[in-house]
Structure formats: C-alpha cells, structure tokens
Design a protein around this motif. Sequence first.
Motif, mmCIF file in Angstrom:
data_model
loop_
_atom_site.group_PDB
_atom_site.id
_atom_site.type_symbol
_atom_site.label_atom_id
_atom_site.label_comp_id
_atom_site.label_asym_id
_atom_site.label_seq_id
_atom_site.Cartn_x
_atom_site.Cartn_y
_atom_site.Cartn_z
ATOM 1 N N ALA A 517 0.805 -1.120 0.119
ATOM 2 C CA ALA A 517 -0.130 0.045 0.053
ATOM 3 C C ALA A 517 0.975 1.342 -0.066
ATOM 4 C CB ALA A 517 -0.917 0.055 1.303
ATOM 5 N N GLY A 518 0.456 2.184 -0.932
ATOM 6 C CA GLY A 518 1.414 3.389 -0.901
ATOM 7 C C GLY A 518 0.468 4.587 -0.798
ATOM 8 N N ASP A 519 1.098 5.697 -0.020
ATOM 9 C CA ASP A 519 0.603 7.029 -0.060
ATOM 10 C C ASP A 519 1.436 7.956 -1.000
ATOM 11 O OD1 ASP A 519 -0.484 9.484 0.564
ATOM 12 O OD2 ASP A 519 0.126 9.440 2.777
ATOM 13 N N ALA A 520 0.746 8.213 -2.012
ATOM 14 C CA ALA A 520 1.679 9.209 -2.976
ATOM 15 C C ALA A 520 1.099 10.581 -3.175
ATOM 16 C CB ALA A 520 1.817 8.690 -4.390
ATOM 17 N N GLY A 521 1.238 11.365 -2.280
ATOM 18 C CA GLY A 521 0.475 12.876 -2.531
ATOM 19 C C GLY A 521 -0.808 12.787 -1.977
ATOM 20 N N GLY A 522 -1.265 11.814 -1.026
ATOM 21 C CA GLY A 522 -2.274 11.823 -0.860
ATOM 22 C C GLY A 522 -3.604 10.793 -1.407
ATOM 23 N N LYS A 523 -3.038 10.385 -2.326
ATOM 24 C CA LYS A 523 -3.624 9.257 -3.170
ATOM 25 C C LYS A 523 -3.289 7.895 -2.749
ATOM 26 C CE LYS A 523 -3.804 12.159 -7.141
ATOM 27 N NZ LYS A 523 -3.544 12.338 -8.514
#
Length: 590
Positions: A517-523
Amino acid sequence: TADGVAPTNEGAGYVLRHLLRRAYRFGLQLGANGPFMHEVLPTVAEVMGQAYPELRERQEFSIGVVRREEEQFANTLEQGMARVHGLIEMLRRDKGATQIPGDEAFRLHDTFGLPREMTTEIAGDHGLTVDQEGFDAAMAEQRERSRAAVVGLAVHGAASVAAKLDPTEFAGYDVTSARATVRAVVVEGEAADELSEGAEGALVLDVTPFYAERGGQVGDTGAIAGEGFSFEVTDTQPLGEAVAHLGRVTEGTVSVGAGVTATVDEERRDAIRRHHTATHLLHAALREVVGGHVKQAGSLVGPDRLRFDFSHHEAVSHDELVRVEEMVNRWIVEDLSVSVEFMDLEEAVGAGATALFGEKYGESVRTVRVAGTSFELCGGLHCCRTGEIGSLRILSESSVAAGTRRIEALAGLAAVRHGRAADELLHALSQALNCPVEETADRAEAQRRRIRDLEKEVEQARQMSASVNVPDLVAGAEEVAGVKLVAERIDGGDRDVLKGLADEIIDRLGSGVVVLAGDAGGKVALVAKVSDDLIGRGAHAGNLVGAVAEVAGGGGGGAPKFAQAGGGDVAKLDAAIRAAPATLLGQLEG
C-alpha cells in the motif's frame, strides 16, 4: 577589418592575423592581462575616422573581429607556449642542442597555430634558433600530401610530363562535345604510350570541352571515344597549362595520337552551372543582408550542392538566412540575364567587379555579370539567365575558422529533391504522431513534454525503489497457512513503484504473496501479487486487493496473479494492510 579582411591563414587575412597575434604577445610582455587590442579601436576610429570613414561605420564589426581573434589566440598561445617551453627545457638538458628541430616548429604551426616567426622569436629569447630548412621541408610534405589527395594518382607527381605539354584549348564555354587528339597518356605520374581496357589513368587532349577543377568548381565527367575504344572520364583536373581527363578505359585500347570525340555529361554540367550562378547570387545577397564587409573566402561548386565560405565574425541569424534565401529566389524568379565579358583587369576592378584576394589574374579577365545584382571575375561555367537555376535552398550555416563562416545550399533539381524528401519525412512524422501535418510541431512538443514527465516519474520511481530495502521486506515475511506473505506500507510510492517492488519481492520469495500500500501525495494505491504455484491453492490477487481496499474506503480487483486498487482514506492504510493476513487465510482455507 573595416575593409572586410578577416584574420585567416591565407593572403591578407594571414597578414592581419600575424600582426594581431604579434601585437597581442608584445602586449602581454608589457603587462596586459588578456585581450586588450579591441579596446583601442574606438580611439583609432575617432583619430582617423575623418580620413577613413569606414573606421567609424564598421567600428562595432571590427571590435567583434579583433576581440574574437584575441580570445582564440589566448587559448592557442597557452597551449603552444607550453609546448615551446617544454621543447626548450628538453633542449637545454641536451647541452649540445642549439636549435628547435624543423618538424617540431612545423607541428607548433600546424597543430597549435603558432606562426614560424613567433617560434623563432621565442627561441631567440633563449639563445636558440629554429631549423628553417626542416620547417620548409615539413611544410612542403604537407602541401604534397594535400595535392595528392585532390589530384589523384593519375596526375600526382606528373610535373615532368606537364612541363612538356602545350596548353589544352578549352572549348567548353561554347560546346559540350568536341573532336580532339590524344596528346599524352599519364599513368601514376608517368607518361605512357597507351592505355588498355580496364586500366586507369589520364588522357591529355589538344582541345577539350571538359572543365578542369579550379576556382571552386569541380571538374566535368563524361566520355572520350575513338576508333575501337571508349574511355570513361570520372574527373577533370589541371595538369600545368594542360587538362588531364582522369578515368578508365571501358573498351579497347587508347594510344597517343588517336583521334577522339570528347563529350561532357550535360545533365551534370547543367547542375554545376546552376549551383555556380546561385553562388554568385548568394554572395550578393549576403552583402546586402549581412553587410558589405562580406567577401568570399572559398567555395565548392558541384552538381549536387554548393559550399560558400565568407568573411564574417559571428553566426548569421535565422532571420538573416531567411532574408538571404528569399532575396536569391526573388532574383531567380525575375529571370535576370547573366552576361560574360572579357575585360582588362584594371578596367574590370574599376567598374566594381569583385575579385578574390590572392587569386592570380592576367591582364585580360573574364567577368560574369548578373543584371543588377552581381559582378565578379570568374572563369567558371554559368547559366544564361537566373531562371535556369530554378530555386535555392539553404541547408546550413556554420563556422569554419575565426572570422570565416560557411553556407551550404542546394539549387535546381537538387533543391527540388531535398524539398520532396523533407515533405515525405514530415508526412511520415505526421502519421507516426497521428495528426495532420500542420499540427506536427505542436504534437511533437506535447510528446516531448510527456516524455520529460515520464522520465521524471521513472527517476522518482527509481529513487523510491532504491530507498526500499527489499531484502529486509523478504526477511520479515510472515507465514499464513504455510504461505509467505509480505504486507507492507510504502509511503511515497505510486502504483508503478509498488508494482515494480512487488515483482522484485516475488522473485526473491520464489513462492509467496505480496500486498503493498502506498500514499503518494494523498492518493492511496494498493497492489497484490501471487506466485503461480499458489493460485491453485485458492490465493487470488484480485479478491485480496479488493478486500484490503474496502478497509481503506476504496475498491478494486483484477486477475488471480496480479491486481491493483485504490483507497479513499489514507488514514486507514495501516488498518488495510493489517487485514491482508486474515483475508489471505480465508482464501487458502476456503
């Protein structure tokens, strides 16, 4: 410089360059620090401008030329001086040495641009001399090598043959075919009696319609035929006052004294004529657009293109080139007359004819005038009217030496073929970009920006991937019903980064399941991957990632082997990851 002379390695340009370089060196000895002479020119123009108005009119041009020559020589001098002093130091260690060898002095001249006089002066300052005879010998060898490259084996070294030959009468101004007699056969620089089928050499005729290469115009090609033989002419070169037709016997045997018919390749000759007249127009247009200081510094006129070197201290701008090209094509469309007249040299120059500095002219000269545009001394072949040229297309403009620029261009059918090739290339590009021709520039720019953005993304992904310790993730895998599971949160990772990491982790695990799971700039981005051997046991990447995504307020799914999803709540990512083991266990036991 105000009179249009630029620093070069020949003629008046060489004299100017030598004066500037010598003055520059003396200035350094007096304490000058870097280029200084160009700063004196405004004072010279002020003091002498009344007697010589061109000093004021051309002041900025002259400053630019001198400054560039100083800057170039500063670099050359630094390298050359280091070489000179290195030689002197080496000679000093050899107590018996009293002079710099001629070949070394020539290398300083040829490679580093130091005039022989300067090397001699520096050597004299240290009590040494320069081997002048050795220098001259090295210079002569270079000239001989250059001449051999141009003339070819057939006439190279044929000075003794040339000395015995009468001048060849040139009939090519009026005809392209003429009856003649073979006056000499030359093979590898030596006179021969005959030339047999398949042999290469040169034929010298008493009369010829073939133009021998000179004045920048290439030599003609064609055929010479006589009773029982044919000779293919691949080049025509001067041999003293005679003309050598280089080529190969394609049939029979040709002997000295044979009667022949010499025929020029007319199509190629016409293409050369178009390029030569276009060169004169180009010269005139450059003087109009760029400035009256422009003077020819060399040229090459062939059937497929023209090359024109001229004196100018900076690049000709795109807008100026467009104006030059349009001006020449306007003169072509106007179908101006081209007239040839033989005049006394003094009369021709007095009438404004342009002559090449350093060129040798007799008392009577041939002038070529294009009505209202150009008037030059020229012995080459030309069109009768400018309309015969068809059109001119400038290909490039570049620097060839300090103060000397070069333009390459096409005329006539060569320009047409180039335009057609450019159109076909543009059409192919529009098809590749899937857009109308008129939109190709915008579409290409959009693609360029897209590539740049993708490259940034790839670099970011590479940096992200490099920052993640994959071996530690693999080592920390937990077991779910005997299956290794890596379920981790990778902040800053988008789907592409996560996919790449998942592939690498599965490769290291061999058999296992990965949920990232990743959080890339709020996405929120989620990916799941299952090794092939576990699909049969019930593991399903699409169902797994979908269930995990629901925990984060999102959704998604996909194939059993690989799937991706999105979430709506970044704050629930950790909870989503914690749900992965139980979800996988349900699949394996289901």
